[in-house]
Design a protein around this motif. Structure first.
Motif, PDB file in Angstrom:
ATOM      1  N   GLU A  56       0.178  11.944   6.051  1.00 35.06           N
ATOM      2  CA  GLU A  56      -0.823  12.062   7.113  1.00 35.06           C
ATOM      3  C   GLU A  56      -1.546  10.730   7.253  1.00 35.06           C
ATOM      4  N   HIS A  64      -0.658  13.149  13.421  1.00 35.55           N
ATOM      5  CA  HIS A  64      -0.434  11.695  13.285  1.00 35.55           C
ATOM      6  C   HIS A  64       0.084  11.455  11.869  1.00 35.55           C
ATOM      7  N   HIS A 117       5.023   5.647  13.330  1.00 33.72           N
ATOM      8  CA  HIS A 117       3.943   6.590  13.647  1.00 33.72           C
ATOM      9  C   HIS A 117       4.558   7.752  14.429  1.00 33.72           C
ATOM     10  N   LEU A 127       0.839  -1.206   0.000  1.00 32.84           N
ATOM     11  CA  LEU A 127       0.000   0.000   0.000  1.00 32.84           C
ATOM     12  C   LEU A 127       0.873   1.256   0.000  1.00 32.84           C
ATOM     13  N   ILE A 134      -4.514   8.260   7.638  1.00 35.03           N
ATOM     14  CA  ILE A 134      -5.902   8.407   7.177  1.00 35.03           C
ATOM     15  C   ILE A 134      -6.886   8.347   8.349  1.00 35.03           C
ATOM     16  N   ILE A 153       1.380   4.438  -2.643  1.00 34.85           N
ATOM     17  CA  ILE A 153       1.259   5.858  -2.276  1.00 34.85           C
ATOM     18  C   ILE A 153       2.521   6.602  -2.722  1.00 34.85           C
ATOM     19  N   GLY A 178      -0.573  -5.002  16.690  1.00 35.59           N
ATOM     20  CA  GLY A 178      -1.598  -4.302  15.921  1.00 35.59           C
ATOM     21  C   GLY A 178      -1.141  -3.850  14.552  1.00 35.59           C
TER      22      GLY A 178
HETATM   23  P1  AMP Z   1      -0.116  -0.137  11.673  1.00 34.20           P
HETATM   24  O1  AMP Z   1      -1.461  -0.589  12.215  1.00 34.20           O
HETATM   25  O2  AMP Z   1       0.905   0.171  12.702  1.00 34.20           O
HETATM   26  O3  AMP Z   1       0.366  -1.115  10.593  1.00 34.20           O
HETATM   27  O4  AMP Z   1      -0.390   1.253  10.970  1.00 34.20           O
HETATM   28  C1  AMP Z   1      -0.991   1.380   9.712  1.00 34.20           C
HETATM   29  C2  AMP Z   1      -1.524   2.783   9.649  1.00 34.20           C
HETATM   30  O5  AMP Z   1      -1.758   3.088   8.303  1.00 34.20           O
HETATM   31  C3  AMP Z   1      -2.842   2.982  10.397  1.00 34.20           C
HETATM   32  O6  AMP Z   1      -2.679   4.001  11.388  1.00 34.20           O
HETATM   33  C4  AMP Z   1      -3.820   3.399   9.304  1.00 34.20           C
HETATM   34  O7  AMP Z   1      -4.743   4.365   9.734  1.00 34.20           O
HETATM   35  C5  AMP Z   1      -2.872   3.935   8.243  1.00 34.20           C
HETATM   36  N1  AMP Z   1      -3.376   3.881   6.878  1.00 34.20           N
HETATM   37  C6  AMP Z   1      -3.962   2.826   6.271  1.00 34.20           C
HETATM   38  N2  AMP Z   1      -4.263   3.128   4.990  1.00 34.20           N
HETATM   39  C7  AMP Z   1      -3.843   4.408   4.794  1.00 34.20           C
HETATM   40  C8  AMP Z   1      -3.877   5.305   3.692  1.00 34.20           C
HETATM   41  N3  AMP Z   1      -4.412   4.940   2.498  1.00 34.20           N
HETATM   42  N4  AMP Z   1      -3.371   6.550   3.844  1.00 34.20           N
HETATM   43  C9  AMP Z   1      -2.853   6.917   5.036  1.00 34.20           C
HETATM   44  N5  AMP Z   1      -2.783   6.123   6.107  1.00 34.20           N
HETATM   45  C10 AMP Z   1      -3.290   4.885   6.002  1.00 34.20           C
END
Ligand code: AMP
Length: 113
Positions: free
Chosen positions: A28, A37, A101, A4, A30, A8, A92
């Motif tokens: 940023e 964040h 993050h 993913l 989502i 991006i 998670g």
């Molecule tokens: P993790 O759970 O630590 O793998 O974090 C993945 C993060 O990616 C989560 O905080 C989601 O909100 C974020 N996320 C998922 N898809 C997207 C996206 N298309 N654009 C921005 N952030 C995303």
């Protein structure tokens, strides 16, 4: 198969890119969990911190320095901020492309859930 975050980085999926250099980029989140964040993401894919090896040390350091730079730019360094890397199921992790993050702009509880 691209992750993913590679999609991006390649502008195939839209996101708000707030920082980019030759090694990493930042977007940023989502689904923000704090007023600031941001995800700091290496361009070279490491699936998760649990897979990191000695050759990844400089890149991992660069991600943290980039997070600190962004924190200063956002003005959250004085109040304080948190960096988090979720590695694996129990932490998670939901996107198998390592990312830092960067959370700040409010008081953050400890310990995390
Ligand atoms: P993790 O759970 O630590 O793998 O974090 C993945 C993060 O990616 C989560 O905080 C989601 O909100 C974020 N996320 C998922 N898809 C997207 C996206 N298309 N654009 C921005 N952030 C995303």
């Amino acid at each position: 198969m691209k992750t993913l975050f590679q999609k991006i980085a390649d502008r195939e999926i839209p996101a708000k890119i707030v920082f980019e250099d030759d090694q990493c980029f930042a977007i940023e989140d989502i689904n923000p969990q704090a007023p600031v964040h941001i995800l700091v993401i290496p361009k070279r894919v490491i699936a998760r911190l649990g897979n990191a090896e000695a050759d990844d040390a400089a890149l991992l350091g660069h991600l943290l320095v980039s997070a600190a730079t962004i924190a200063r730019e956002r003005g959250i360094d004085a109040g304080g901020f948190r960096t988090v890397i979720n590695s694996g199921r129990d932490a998670g992790e939901t996107v198998p492309h390592l990312h830092v993050h960067l959370l700040g702009g409010r008081a953050l509880a400890w310990p995390p859930g």
